[in-house]
Design an enzyme around this catalytic site. Structure first.
Site, PDB file in Angstrom:
ATOM      1  N   GLY A  99       0.802  -1.219   0.000  1.00  0.00           N
ATOM      2  CA  GLY A  99       0.000   0.000   0.000  1.00  0.00           C
ATOM      3  C   GLY A  99       0.835   1.269   0.000  1.00  0.00           C
ATOM      4  O   GLY A  99       2.052   1.254   0.217  1.00  0.00           O
ATOM      5  N   HIS A 100       0.173   2.376  -0.229  1.00  0.00           N
ATOM      6  CA  HIS A 100       0.802   3.699  -0.291  1.00  0.00           C
ATOM      7  C   HIS A 100       1.620   3.997   0.961  1.00  0.00           C
ATOM      8  O   HIS A 100       1.282   3.556   2.062  1.00  0.00           O
ATOM      9  CB  HIS A 100      -0.264   4.781  -0.487  1.00  0.00           C
ATOM     10  CG  HIS A 100      -1.239   4.847   0.663  1.00  0.00           C
ATOM     11  ND1 HIS A 100      -0.984   5.528   1.814  1.00  0.00           N
ATOM     12  CD2 HIS A 100      -2.440   4.260   0.820  1.00  0.00           C
ATOM     13  CE1 HIS A 100      -1.989   5.387   2.647  1.00  0.00           C
ATOM     14  NE2 HIS A 100      -2.898   4.612   2.068  1.00  0.00           N
ATOM     15  N   ASP A 101       2.715   4.733   0.785  1.00  0.00           N
ATOM     16  CA  ASP A 101       3.537   5.245   1.889  1.00  0.00           C
ATOM     17  C   ASP A 101       4.195   4.141   2.730  1.00  0.00           C
ATOM     18  O   ASP A 101       4.662   4.404   3.831  1.00  0.00           O
ATOM     19  CB  ASP A 101       2.719   6.157   2.819  1.00  0.00           C
ATOM     20  CG  ASP A 101       2.169   7.358   2.094  1.00  0.00           C
ATOM     21  OD1 ASP A 101       2.813   8.413   2.155  1.00  0.00           O
ATOM     22  OD2 ASP A 101       1.108   7.247   1.450  1.00  0.00           O
ATOM     23  N   CYS A 119       1.050   2.948   4.800  1.00  0.00           N
ATOM     24  CA  CYS A 119       1.864   3.496   5.896  1.00  0.00           C
ATOM     25  C   CYS A 119       2.441   2.423   6.819  1.00  0.00           C
ATOM     26  O   CYS A 119       2.718   2.687   7.982  1.00  0.00           O
ATOM     27  CB  CYS A 119       1.076   4.520   6.694  1.00  0.00           C
ATOM     28  SG  CYS A 119       0.457   5.878   5.685  1.00  0.00           S
TER      29      CYS A 119
END
Length: 191
Positions: A99-101, A119
């Site tokens: 996932g993102h970040d 995250c």
């Protein structure tokens, strides 16, 4: 964990990201990625797709480090608050998702179907089993083992093995002594 910018070629062409070895990411109209020249990305993988974070645009690319392998149908989303990073020598197996970040350390194995929420922070030398899920904002330490199908909902310290739903600790690996590390490195170097 930062990919070497000197070894990266990224050329947007008509909505496609051209990578070394004539690989292309064209499944997503606005892919956003930096891939090290020694990384291998399957033509069926998606790297740099916009993150699934409602109301937060993807402003930072997904960065794939040296020697990383991203297998077919794996996905790595771009970041909204920071780069999504995949560290040196990591293997993202088929159908895995980052996932993102998210930050994944060096020499990790992410098994088929494993899902890392946004995250997430993963340490070095981590093994994540098939279909394991790690919820957003979780930190996983170095040398951790996560069993297949585990659902990780809280942080995991270095050297532990977790299994189940919700995941729970079943063992702790002994710490590696500095002299042992030197012996391993010396052996690997042929000394």
């Amino acid at each position: 964990m930062n990919p070497d910018p000197e070894g990266v070629r990224m050329e947007p062409t008509n909505g496609r990201i051209a990578l070394d070895r004539d690989l292309y990411m064209d499944d997503v109209e606005e892919a956003f990625a930096i891939v090290h020249e020694t990384a291998v990305v399957s033509k069926d993988a998606v790297v740099g797709a916009p993150g699934e974070w409602r109301g937060k645009p993807s402003r930072y690319p997904a960065c794939i480090g040296p020697g990383v392998v991203v297998r077919e149908f794996a996905t790595v989303h771009a970041g909204g608050d920071r780069h999504t990073m995949i560290g040196e020598g990591t293997l993202l197996m088929a159908h895995s998702h980052v996932g993102h970040d998210t930050r994944v350390g060096s020499n990790c194995d992410i098994a088929p179907g494993a899902k890392l929420g946004g995250c997430v922070t993963i340490g070095d030398n981590v093994k994540i089993g098939m279909n394991a899920t790690i919820r957003p904002w979780v930190t996983v330490g170095n040398r951790v083992r996560i069993g297949q199908g585990a659902v990780v909902i809280r942080d995991i310290p270095d050297g532990e093995t977790w299994v189940g739903n919700p995941a729970r600790k079943i063992s702790t690996a002994p710490p590696i002594a500095a002299d042992t590390i030197e012996e391993i490195v010396s052996y690997a170097d042929g000394d």
